[in-house]
Design a protein around this motif. Sequence first.
Motif, PDB file in Angstrom:
ATOM      1  N   SER A  16       0.828  -1.470  -0.263  1.00 19.11           N
ATOM      2  CA  SER A  16      -0.202  -0.291   0.305  1.00 19.11           C
ATOM      3  C   SER A  16       0.439   1.091   0.116  1.00 19.11           C
ATOM      4  O   SER A  16       0.480   2.151  -0.416  1.00 19.11           O
ATOM      5  N   LYS A  17       1.496   0.771   0.673  1.00 18.16           N
ATOM      6  CA  LYS A  17       2.901   2.375   0.545  1.00 18.16           C
ATOM      7  C   LYS A  17       4.497   1.887   0.181  1.00 18.16           C
ATOM      8  O   LYS A  17       4.844   0.904   0.543  1.00 18.16           O
ATOM      9  N   GLU A  90       2.886   5.339 -10.031  1.00 14.98           N
ATOM     10  CA  GLU A  90       2.471   6.142  -8.296  1.00 14.98           C
ATOM     11  C   GLU A  90       0.794   5.785  -8.441  1.00 14.98           C
ATOM     12  O   GLU A  90       0.213   6.213  -8.063  1.00 14.98           O
ATOM     13  N   GLY A  91       0.264   5.830  -9.781  1.00 13.71           N
ATOM     14  CA  GLY A  91      -1.141   5.310 -10.317  1.00 13.71           C
ATOM     15  C   GLY A  91      -1.264   3.786  -9.536  1.00 13.71           C
ATOM     16  O   GLY A  91      -2.512   2.971  -8.764  1.00 13.71           O
ATOM     17  N   PHE A  93      -0.194   1.961  -6.591  1.00 11.61           N
ATOM     18  CA  PHE A  93      -0.622   2.055  -5.028  1.00 11.61           C
ATOM     19  C   PHE A  93      -1.122   3.379  -4.347  1.00 11.61           C
ATOM     20  O   PHE A  93      -0.834   4.406  -4.898  1.00 11.61           O
ATOM     21  N   PRO A  94      -1.327   3.392  -3.562  1.00 11.83           N
ATOM     22  CA  PRO A  94      -1.882   4.660  -2.559  1.00 11.83           C
ATOM     23  C   PRO A  94      -1.204   5.294  -1.951  1.00 11.83           C
ATOM     24  O   PRO A  94      -1.777   6.981  -2.342  1.00 11.83           O
ATOM     25  N   GLU A  95      -0.275   4.647  -2.067  1.00 14.44           N
ATOM     26  CA  GLU A  95       1.379   5.368  -1.736  1.00 14.44           C
ATOM     27  C   GLU A  95       2.998   5.711  -2.305  1.00 14.44           C
ATOM     28  O   GLU A  95       3.125   4.530  -1.928  1.00 14.44           O
ATOM     29  N   CYS A 182       6.728   1.886   5.162  1.00 19.57           N
ATOM     30  CA  CYS A 182       6.049   1.814   4.251  1.00 19.57           C
ATOM     31  C   CYS A 182       6.197   0.401   3.942  1.00 19.57           C
ATOM     32  O   CYS A 182       7.183  -0.738   4.981  1.00 19.57           O
ATOM     33  N   LYS A 250      -4.050  -2.974 -14.280  1.00 17.52           N
ATOM     34  CA  LYS A 250      -4.594  -1.743 -14.387  1.00 17.52           C
ATOM     35  C   LYS A 250      -4.151  -0.839 -16.094  1.00 17.52           C
ATOM     36  O   LYS A 250      -3.017  -0.291 -15.876  1.00 17.52           O
TER      37      LYS A 250
END
Length: 252
Positions: A16-17, A90-91, A93-95, A182, A250
Amino acid sequence: MAPDYERAVAVLKGASKVVVFTGAGMSKDSGIDTFRGPGGIWERFSAQDLATYEGFIRDPAKVWMWNAARRQQVAGLEPHDGYLALAEMEGLFPEVVTVTQNIDGLHARSGASRVVELHGNIWKVRCDAENNEPWLDERTEFPEYPLHCEDCGGLLRPHIVWFGEQLDRRDILAATMAVEECDAILVIGTSAVVYPAAGFPMLAKQKGAVVVEVNIEPTPISDYADVSLYGTAEEVLPALVSALEVELGKEA
Ligand code: BJW
């Protein structure tokens, strides 16, 4: 051995991070030499003269002329496809936080949104006498060397962290927080010998993150990385990000 993208995707896909941690090898394929190794900057130039405060005080004009030449070089270069792939990632993962040792500003130019520049930025200057906040000065040539402060007449210096100098506390804090929090750290193109930056991948590992390395050869990180992808940043990163996009559904 061909890079094992499947394994890298398997360990990264649940994150996620994500921290992207880069060194000079990241910019090699854009045309900027690394510091160490064959053909490296320190084979041709003296770190004592050009990358220490003592060297700067001894001959500030020499240090400024060297950095003006590097500005001219960087201004004529483009971020390579690996940089663009990281910005695209960057698109996925949330962060994503990028922590770089590089001073060339190529991450920001390629569209990375959160960048911590641990060793400064070659496009910034600050007054050595006033020790104030750095400011942007994007000239590639200067009327005279060395540069002086218009306010106080003191020496201006490049906003670069030289050997023996402390890193900016705010940068260290921002990087440490991102690394400690992270789930995955992608370590790209660093020999991992210059501290304190070199300690970040191990800190991430100790805090439970997966470590994925991209380099042309083994480094101290390889000893504990979950996956090492050997190849150039320009080749490996677009392939890795494409594989992640497919896995996460994606694709463009
Ligand atoms: C590819 C590729 C492709 C190629 N694709 N990959 C503990 C022990 C011993 C010493 C120290 C210690 N702690 C601190 C020190 C001192 C020192 C240090 O670490 N020295 C080591 C060399 C031993 N650290 C410092 O001085 C730091 N400050 C500090 O510690 O302050 C303490 C303090 C406390 C209280 C008061 C005062 C002070 C500051 C370090 C600043 C580093 N600055 C530099 C120079 C900038 C000058 C300039 O540019 O003008 O930053 S050094 C140079 O190395 C530059 C880089 O950011 C940094 C890291 O290098 P990097 O990025 O890893 O590049 P390379 O060239 O080493 O590796 C390239 C990699 O890419 C390789 O692995 C290749 O295989 C790979 N590669 N092509 C993918 N196409």
